[in-house]
Design a protein around this motif. Sequence first.
Motif, PDB file in Angstrom:
ATOM      1  N   MET A 249      35.396 -18.326 -25.416  1.00 48.75           N
ATOM      2  CA  MET A 249      35.085 -19.877 -26.011  1.00 48.75           C
ATOM      3  C   MET A 249      35.964 -19.953 -27.198  1.00 48.75           C
ATOM      4  O   MET A 249      36.230 -21.632 -27.638  1.00 48.75           O
ATOM      5  N   VAL A 250      35.629 -19.706 -28.977  1.00 46.99           N
ATOM      6  CA  VAL A 250      36.617 -19.718 -28.829  1.00 46.99           C
ATOM      7  C   VAL A 250      37.990 -19.705 -28.797  1.00 46.99           C
ATOM      8  O   VAL A 250      38.787 -20.592 -29.398  1.00 46.99           O
ATOM      9  N   SER A 251      38.160 -18.491 -27.869  1.00 45.41           N
ATOM     10  CA  SER A 251      39.461 -18.554 -27.403  1.00 45.41           C
ATOM     11  C   SER A 251      40.204 -20.091 -26.740  1.00 45.41           C
ATOM     12  O   SER A 251      41.743 -20.749 -27.331  1.00 45.41           O
ATOM     13  N   VAL A 252      38.796 -20.825 -26.299  1.00 42.77           N
ATOM     14  CA  VAL A 252      39.273 -21.782 -26.022  1.00 42.77           C
ATOM     15  C   VAL A 252      39.389 -23.286 -25.909  1.00 42.77           C
ATOM     16  O   VAL A 252      40.496 -23.882 -26.247  1.00 42.77           O
ATOM     17  N   PHE A 253      38.651 -23.626 -27.338  1.00 43.06           N
ATOM     18  CA  PHE A 253      38.549 -24.297 -27.310  1.00 43.06           C
ATOM     19  C   PHE A 253      38.977 -24.145 -29.497  1.00 43.06           C
ATOM     20  O   PHE A 253      38.906 -25.783 -29.867  1.00 43.06           O
ATOM     21  N   VAL A 254      38.465 -23.113 -29.881  1.00 39.72           N
ATOM     22  CA  VAL A 254      39.171 -23.448 -31.621  1.00 39.72           C
ATOM     23  C   VAL A 254      40.162 -23.133 -31.470  1.00 39.72           C
ATOM     24  O   VAL A 254      41.762 -23.912 -31.056  1.00 39.72           O
ATOM     25  N   SER A 255      41.220 -21.914 -31.291  1.00 45.16           N
ATOM     26  CA  SER A 255      42.435 -20.565 -31.141  1.00 45.16           C
ATOM     27  C   SER A 255      42.241 -19.433 -30.556  1.00 45.16           C
ATOM     28  O   SER A 255      41.339 -19.179 -30.490  1.00 45.16           O
ATOM     29  N   PRO A 256      43.464 -19.485 -29.632  1.00 46.27           N
ATOM     30  CA  PRO A 256      43.050 -18.025 -29.691  1.00 46.27           C
ATOM     31  C   PRO A 256      43.207 -16.685 -30.278  1.00 46.27           C
ATOM     32  O   PRO A 256      43.758 -16.826 -30.990  1.00 46.27           O
ATOM     33  N   ILE A 257      42.458 -16.046 -29.753  1.00 42.96           N
ATOM     34  CA  ILE A 257      42.257 -14.268 -30.703  1.00 42.96           C
ATOM     35  C   ILE A 257      43.304 -13.847 -30.345  1.00 42.96           C
ATOM     36  O   ILE A 257      43.703 -13.341 -29.190  1.00 42.96           O
ATOM     37  N   THR A 258      44.053 -12.925 -31.665  1.00 41.53           N
ATOM     38  CA  THR A 258      45.043 -12.477 -30.955  1.00 41.53           C
ATOM     39  C   THR A 258      44.832 -11.545 -31.552  1.00 41.53           C
ATOM     40  O   THR A 258      44.192 -11.336 -32.841  1.00 41.53           O
ATOM     41  N   VAL A 259      45.452  -9.717 -31.314  1.00 37.12           N
ATOM     42  CA  VAL A 259      45.678  -8.076 -31.180  1.00 37.12           C
ATOM     43  C   VAL A 259      46.374  -7.629 -31.803  1.00 37.12           C
ATOM     44  O   VAL A 259      47.131  -6.734 -31.637  1.00 37.12           O
ATOM     45  N   ASN A 260      47.768  -8.382 -32.706  1.00 35.44           N
ATOM     46  CA  ASN A 260      48.648  -8.431 -33.201  1.00 35.44           C
ATOM     47  C   ASN A 260      48.530  -7.204 -34.065  1.00 35.44           C
ATOM     48  O   ASN A 260      49.677  -6.629 -34.222  1.00 35.44           O
ATOM     49  N   ASP A 261      48.003  -8.193 -35.049  1.00 38.83           N
ATOM     50  CA  ASP A 261      47.572  -6.757 -36.085  1.00 38.83           C
ATOM     51  C   ASP A 261      46.232  -5.590 -35.649  1.00 38.83           C
ATOM     52  O   ASP A 261      45.581  -5.721 -35.497  1.00 38.83           O
ATOM     53  N   PRO A 262      47.335  -4.618 -35.801  1.00 37.25           N
ATOM     54  CA  PRO A 262      46.123  -2.859 -35.779  1.00 37.25           C
ATOM     55  C   PRO A 262      44.804  -2.911 -35.978  1.00 37.25           C
ATOM     56  O   PRO A 262      43.809  -2.586 -35.351  1.00 37.25           O
TER      57      PRO A 262
ATOM     58  N   ALA B 225      32.071 -12.958 -24.660  1.00 37.67           N
ATOM     59  CA  ALA B 225      31.869 -14.717 -24.281  1.00 37.67           C
ATOM     60  C   ALA B 225      31.932 -15.335 -24.895  1.00 37.67           C
ATOM     61  O   ALA B 225      32.853 -16.409 -25.426  1.00 37.67           O
ATOM     62  N   ILE B 226      31.647 -15.548 -26.459  1.00 36.36           N
ATOM     63  CA  ILE B 226      31.957 -16.035 -27.868  1.00 36.36           C
ATOM     64  C   ILE B 226      33.324 -16.538 -28.414  1.00 36.36           C
ATOM     65  O   ILE B 226      33.817 -16.623 -28.414  1.00 36.36           O
ATOM     66  N   GLY B 227      33.718 -14.727 -27.816  1.00 33.45           N
ATOM     67  CA  GLY B 227      36.012 -14.387 -28.305  1.00 33.45           C
ATOM     68  C   GLY B 227      36.159 -15.442 -26.936  1.00 33.45           C
ATOM     69  O   GLY B 227      37.036 -16.274 -27.568  1.00 33.45           O
TER      70      GLY B 227
ATOM     71  N   VAL C  34      32.786  -3.379 -21.724  1.00 37.68           N
ATOM     72  CA  VAL C  34      34.678  -2.970 -21.421  1.00 37.68           C
ATOM     73  C   VAL C  34      35.842  -3.824 -20.485  1.00 37.68           C
ATOM     74  O   VAL C  34      36.063  -4.194 -21.217  1.00 37.68           O
ATOM     75  N   ARG C  35      34.597  -4.513 -19.631  1.00 40.30           N
ATOM     76  CA  ARG C  35      35.761  -5.181 -18.570  1.00 40.30           C
ATOM     77  C   ARG C  35      35.819  -6.298 -19.923  1.00 40.30           C
ATOM     78  O   ARG C  35      37.026  -6.963 -19.550  1.00 40.30           O
ATOM     79  N   LEU C  36      35.043  -7.016 -19.770  1.00 40.98           N
ATOM     80  CA  LEU C  36      34.596  -8.327 -21.002  1.00 40.98           C
ATOM     81  C   LEU C  36      35.366  -8.747 -21.740  1.00 40.98           C
ATOM     82  O   LEU C  36      36.089  -9.296 -22.127  1.00 40.98           O
ATOM     83  N   MET C  37      35.329  -7.153 -22.543  1.00 44.20           N
ATOM     84  CA  MET C  37      36.746  -7.532 -23.825  1.00 44.20           C
ATOM     85  C   MET C  37      37.228  -7.928 -23.013  1.00 44.20           C
ATOM     86  O   MET C  37      38.653  -8.117 -24.387  1.00 44.20           O
ATOM     87  N   ALA C  38      38.347  -7.164 -22.399  1.00 42.29           N
ATOM     88  CA  ALA C  38      39.342  -7.380 -21.841  1.00 42.29           C
ATOM     89  C   ALA C  38      39.837  -8.914 -21.528  1.00 42.29           C
ATOM     90  O   ALA C  38      40.735  -9.457 -21.466  1.00 42.29           O
ATOM     91  N   LEU C  39      38.451  -9.385 -20.633  1.00 36.55           N
ATOM     92  CA  LEU C  39      38.852 -10.724 -19.608  1.00 36.55           C
ATOM     93  C   LEU C  39      38.449 -11.823 -21.329  1.00 36.55           C
ATOM     94  O   LEU C  39      39.364 -12.599 -20.971  1.00 36.55           O
ATOM     95  N   MET C  40      38.233 -11.101 -22.607  1.00 38.31           N
ATOM     96  CA  MET C  40      38.037 -12.316 -23.886  1.00 38.31           C
ATOM     97  C   MET C  40      39.938 -12.397 -24.026  1.00 38.31           C
ATOM     98  O   MET C  40      40.248 -13.910 -24.579  1.00 38.31           O
ATOM     99  N   LEU C  41      40.200 -11.704 -23.811  1.00 36.15           N
ATOM    100  CA  LEU C  41      41.976 -12.162 -24.625  1.00 36.15           C
ATOM    101  C   LEU C  41      42.285 -12.960 -23.723  1.00 36.15           C
ATOM    102  O   LEU C  41      42.041 -13.302 -22.967  1.00 36.15           O
ATOM    103  N   PRO C  42      43.534 -14.318 -24.358  1.00 40.26           N
ATOM    104  CA  PRO C  42      43.798 -14.944 -23.863  1.00 40.26           C
ATOM    105  C   PRO C  42      45.105 -14.793 -22.438  1.00 40.26           C
ATOM    106  O   PRO C  42      45.199 -13.864 -22.722  1.00 40.26           O
ATOM    107  N   GLU C  43      45.462 -15.750 -21.188  1.00 42.99           N
ATOM    108  CA  GLU C  43      45.940 -15.744 -19.711  1.00 42.99           C
ATOM    109  C   GLU C  43      47.521 -14.641 -20.712  1.00 42.99           C
ATOM    110  O   GLU C  43      47.951 -13.836 -20.031  1.00 42.99           O
ATOM    111  N   ASP C  44      47.718 -15.476 -22.101  1.00 41.51           N
ATOM    112  CA  ASP C  44      49.110 -14.539 -21.882  1.00 41.51           C
ATOM    113  C   ASP C  44      49.450 -13.615 -23.293  1.00 41.51           C
ATOM    114  O   ASP C  44      50.908 -13.374 -23.474  1.00 41.51           O
TER     115      ASP C  44
END
Length: 281
Positions: free
Chosen positions: A218-231, A214-216, A120-130
């Motif tokens: 890496m995707v956020s850092v090297f490809v595109s940030p993961i957004t959770v704006n869409d419910p 962890a994969i998420g 659960v903590r890792l899921m929250a840390l997966m999100l971008p810093e902003d």
Amino acid sequence: MAAISTFPAAGLRALCVIMLIAVPSILLPEQSQDGAQIVALVAISAAIFTFVEYSVASPSFIEFRSAPPFNRLRFIALFATVLALSLIMRGNEAPSTLTQLMRLAGERVGGSLDFPFSPVRLMALMLPEDTSPKAVYLVSICAGLAYLVSLLSIAAFGVLLRFHHWPRRTGAFNVWVNLPMFDPTAGGDVVDRLNRDCQVNLILGFLLPFVFPAIGKMVSVFVSPITVNDPQTLIWMVAAWAFLPASLLMRGIALSRVAQMIHVQRKREYARAAAEGLLPV
């Protein structure tokens, strides 16, 4: 005639699949027309696939079709996860007593499971810093509740094995029907192959809740940030993160059970043949 008799049950299962896929769209207040069309297309495709798999004599992909309630338990776990997460997200726009109850349950469970290096903590840390604190909060409570449902489903399957002797209580176990993707004649001992597949599923099921964030990241850092704006994106992302590892763990346990049954049956047949003097000296 036998195939026709399975049509009502297959149709009911297809209807349940449609309900599962449509739950977020039904409960969430705002839904674009394009999104509704995509959901309808996916629901119809999944329903047709389910109907065909459960109406034919031998399925092509669905495992343990004739060993209930294995698939029913997995479906209930996924449906409960999607429903709970949809209610939590609905509370942002149309709060009610039920949505507040789900949010409170998510807060309690998420807080209990949110410790260092936990999934659960890792899921929250997966999100971008902003990412906004509100989005991080939603991910945490949704992940905690979904992870709890997955753990309960695994525990329920363990109880089923222990006290109901699954799958023997359903009659003879047909490997061809219940494991359509497994070829017993592919080479090697069947029991060894089943045990090897069991170990692979158990390892993947244990590691996926940690590997997925962890994969998420890496995707956020090297490809595109993961957004959770869409419910709906958040609902299905968290549901998949919790359900897939639980499903793999249950499948690994089930394969181990099947391997054990075959091993015991072999010993019984060897003992019977030895008693009748049919084995070579």
